[in-house]
Scaffold this motif. Sequence first.
Motif, PDB file in Angstrom:
ATOM      1  N   ILE A   7      -0.771   6.465  -2.065  1.00 53.79           N
ATOM      2  CA  ILE A   7      -1.263   5.503  -2.906  1.00 53.79           C
ATOM      3  C   ILE A   7      -2.901   5.293  -2.805  1.00 53.79           C
ATOM      4  N   PRO A   8      -3.546   5.849  -3.721  1.00 51.63           N
ATOM      5  CA  PRO A   8      -4.952   5.813  -3.907  1.00 51.63           C
ATOM      6  C   PRO A   8      -5.546   4.424  -4.271  1.00 51.63           C
ATOM      7  N   CYS A   9      -6.163   3.589  -3.575  1.00 54.03           N
ATOM      8  CA  CYS A   9      -6.674   2.253  -4.265  1.00 54.03           C
ATOM      9  C   CYS A   9      -8.238   2.023  -4.020  1.00 54.03           C
ATOM     10  N   TYR A  10      -8.641   1.415  -5.248  1.00 54.40           N
ATOM     11  CA  TYR A  10      -9.954   0.844  -5.107  1.00 54.40           C
ATOM     12  C   TYR A  10      -9.905  -0.667  -5.663  1.00 54.40           C
ATOM     13  N   ASN A  11     -10.054  -1.535  -4.744  1.00 52.85           N
ATOM     14  CA  ASN A  11     -10.126  -3.015  -5.189  1.00 52.85           C
ATOM     15  C   ASN A  11      -8.687  -3.287  -6.009  1.00 52.85           C
ATOM     16  N   GLU A  12      -7.704  -2.987  -5.136  1.00 59.54           N
ATOM     17  CA  GLU A  12      -6.594  -3.577  -5.668  1.00 59.54           C
ATOM     18  C   GLU A  12      -5.655  -4.499  -4.867  1.00 59.54           C
ATOM     19  N   ALA A  13      -6.603  -5.508  -4.258  1.00 56.89           N
ATOM     20  CA  ALA A  13      -6.028  -6.591  -3.485  1.00 56.89           C
ATOM     21  C   ALA A  13      -4.708  -7.397  -4.041  1.00 56.89           C
ATOM     22  N   HIS A  14      -4.822  -7.429  -5.685  1.00 57.89           N
ATOM     23  CA  HIS A  14      -3.789  -8.191  -6.271  1.00 57.89           C
ATOM     24  C   HIS A  14      -2.290  -7.501  -6.200  1.00 57.89           C
ATOM     25  N   THR A  15      -2.566  -6.384  -6.012  1.00 57.17           N
ATOM     26  CA  THR A  15      -1.336  -5.679  -6.174  1.00 57.17           C
ATOM     27  C   THR A  15      -0.607  -4.666  -5.106  1.00 57.17           C
ATOM     28  N   VAL A  16      -1.585  -4.216  -4.093  1.00 55.24           N
ATOM     29  CA  VAL A  16      -1.375  -3.241  -3.041  1.00 55.24           C
ATOM     30  C   VAL A  16       0.077  -3.555  -2.344  1.00 55.24           C
ATOM     31  N   ALA A  17       0.025  -5.018  -1.847  1.00 53.20           N
ATOM     32  CA  ALA A  17       1.072  -5.349  -0.893  1.00 53.20           C
ATOM     33  C   ALA A  17       2.344  -5.142  -1.752  1.00 53.20           C
ATOM     34  N   LYS A  18       2.226  -5.642  -2.998  1.00 53.35           N
ATOM     35  CA  LYS A  18       3.662  -5.436  -3.877  1.00 53.35           C
ATOM     36  C   LYS A  18       3.964  -4.009  -4.004  1.00 53.35           C
ATOM     37  N   VAL A  19       3.145  -3.199  -4.170  1.00 55.66           N
ATOM     38  CA  VAL A  19       3.226  -1.651  -4.540  1.00 55.66           C
ATOM     39  C   VAL A  19       3.996  -1.144  -3.331  1.00 55.66           C
ATOM     40  N   VAL A  20       3.363  -1.454  -1.907  1.00 58.22           N
ATOM     41  CA  VAL A  20       3.814  -0.822  -0.718  1.00 58.22           C
ATOM     42  C   VAL A  20       5.291  -1.276  -0.403  1.00 58.22           C
ATOM     43  N   ALA A  21       5.466  -2.515  -0.677  1.00 59.36           N
ATOM     44  CA  ALA A  21       6.905  -3.181  -0.432  1.00 59.36           C
ATOM     45  C   ALA A  21       7.793  -2.692  -1.217  1.00 59.36           C
ATOM     46  N   ASP A  22       7.571  -2.338  -2.619  1.00 54.21           N
ATOM     47  CA  ASP A  22       8.238  -1.638  -3.578  1.00 54.21           C
ATOM     48  C   ASP A  22       8.877  -0.254  -3.005  1.00 54.21           C
ATOM     49  N   PHE A  23       7.848   0.348  -2.914  1.00 54.39           N
ATOM     50  CA  PHE A  23       8.350   1.648  -2.598  1.00 54.39           C
ATOM     51  C   PHE A  23       8.823   2.041  -1.112  1.00 54.39           C
ATOM     52  N   ARG A  24       8.495   1.027  -0.156  1.00 53.78           N
ATOM     53  CA  ARG A  24       9.087   1.179   0.916  1.00 53.78           C
ATOM     54  C   ARG A  24      10.726   0.727   0.827  1.00 53.78           C
ATOM     55  N   ARG A  25      11.076  -0.119  -0.029  1.00 53.58           N
ATOM     56  CA  ARG A  25      12.486  -0.259  -0.295  1.00 53.58           C
ATOM     57  C   ARG A  25      13.133   0.843  -1.052  1.00 53.58           C
ATOM     58  N   TRP A  33       1.333   5.842   2.826  1.00 50.04           N
ATOM     59  CA  TRP A  33      -0.059   6.011   3.082  1.00 50.04           C
ATOM     60  C   TRP A  33      -0.659   5.143   1.888  1.00 50.04           C
ATOM     61  N   VAL A  34      -1.836   4.323   2.194  1.00 51.09           N
ATOM     62  CA  VAL A  34      -2.707   3.965   1.315  1.00 51.09           C
ATOM     63  C   VAL A  34      -4.087   4.445   1.644  1.00 51.09           C
ATOM     64  N   PHE A  35      -4.724   5.223   0.686  1.00 53.64           N
ATOM     65  CA  PHE A  35      -5.928   5.573   0.683  1.00 53.64           C
ATOM     66  C   PHE A  35      -7.011   4.619   0.243  1.00 53.64           C
ATOM     67  N   ASP A  36      -7.721   3.908   0.766  1.00 52.42           N
ATOM     68  CA  ASP A  36      -8.921   2.874   0.535  1.00 52.42           C
ATOM     69  C   ASP A  36     -10.121   3.533   0.087  1.00 52.42           C
ATOM     70  N   ASN A  37     -10.376   3.339  -0.924  1.00 51.11           N
ATOM     71  CA  ASN A  37     -11.576   4.049  -1.386  1.00 51.11           C
ATOM     72  C   ASN A  37     -12.759   3.016  -1.468  1.00 51.11           C
ATOM     73  N   ALA A  38     -13.192   2.733  -0.374  1.00 53.19           N
ATOM     74  CA  ALA A  38     -14.430   1.737  -0.254  1.00 53.19           C
ATOM     75  C   ALA A  38     -14.183   0.526  -1.061  1.00 53.19           C
ATOM     76  N   SER A  39     -12.985  -0.164  -0.869  1.00 49.13           N
ATOM     77  CA  SER A  39     -12.688  -1.270  -1.490  1.00 49.13           C
ATOM     78  C   SER A  39     -13.677  -2.478  -0.668  1.00 49.13           C
ATOM     79  N   THR A  40     -13.816  -3.608  -1.433  1.00 46.45           N
ATOM     80  CA  THR A  40     -14.721  -4.836  -0.901  1.00 46.45           C
ATOM     81  C   THR A  40     -13.669  -5.998  -1.128  1.00 46.45           C
ATOM     82  N   ASP A  41     -12.458  -5.836  -1.355  1.00 43.69           N
ATOM     83  CA  ASP A  41     -11.538  -7.123  -1.912  1.00 43.69           C
ATOM     84  C   ASP A  41     -10.657  -7.333  -0.912  1.00 43.69           C
ATOM     85  N   GLY A  42     -10.700  -6.490   0.518  1.00 43.72           N
ATOM     86  CA  GLY A  42      -9.389  -6.811   1.305  1.00 43.72           C
ATOM     87  C   GLY A  42      -8.300  -5.980   1.007  1.00 43.72           C
ATOM     88  N   THR A  43      -8.470  -4.761   0.254  1.00 41.68           N
ATOM     89  CA  THR A  43      -7.141  -4.060  -0.079  1.00 41.68           C
ATOM     90  C   THR A  43      -6.628  -3.545   1.191  1.00 41.68           C
TER      91      THR A  43
END
Length: 308
Positions: A7-25, A33-43
Amino acid sequence: MRSAVLIPCYNEAHTVAKVVADFRRALPEAEIWVFDNASTDGTAELARQAGARVHRVPAKGKGNVVRTMFREVEADVYLMVDGDDTYPAEHARALMQDVIEGHADMVVGTRLEQHDTGSFRRFHGFGNKLVRWSIGRLFGQPVRDVLSGYRAFSRRFVKSMPVLSRGFEIETEMTVFAMANAFVLTERTVPYGVRPEGSESKLNTFRDGFRVMRTIGFLYKDLRPLLFFGTAAALAGAASLGFGAVVIHEFSGTGAVTHPSTAVLAAALALTAFILLATGLILDTVNRRSNEILRLITDQVVHRGDGR
């Protein structure tokens, strides 16, 4: 069979937790894996709390993230999905099925047949059609969706692709690389949703559209050099014949050449056509040898990863 969700991410704090949970189920056996691309919002922290393995990629750009993902993660089948919660996790297993069964090296989740009204911004639909048409014409294989961020890959594809793009043109590069190197590409229709409120797209319509079209041109030159330079040689040769015919006609009628500049231009164009054709032949030969070496190295890497 080892599987990994990337899961490539850049500033996806609003959605990343749900995406991880959905794909874990959806894929409880897969490593997330979440690959955080220098996010600044706590992703990164939110992804870690949701149970994902987080890898930081400081070099900005989705292409840089994909390069790191392909290099760092070891698995037999890979699933890549954007972290914006627009792709349905319940389609993940179906998307991976062709790879698991050995029928495909890359499966693309196509979005253009099933999507919400607000899924695409203005001009994005036209841009997708233009990119799809261009690749179909240049590389001879029709595709339904070039720019989808929801894809499954075989280990062979992941470990053989030298990612060159830095930004959002990476999906175009992956599609063209598969076509040019005889990897089997299949497509499955998936519904495409709308970003949740508070989540913003990072795409710039015209800037990223230009980068994608430029990438198609460069890839055509690099992967189909004989066709690229051969076409240019044919155009230069036709122009040379046209200007040369004027000079020959004039000389046959008057016995003199009153427009020497036209004769020089015709000769220069003929020389240019010869150089272009020779360049295409040389690069095509080099390209073929490079592909042979790449496939030999890839087979060795894949076999070592399989423990053979």
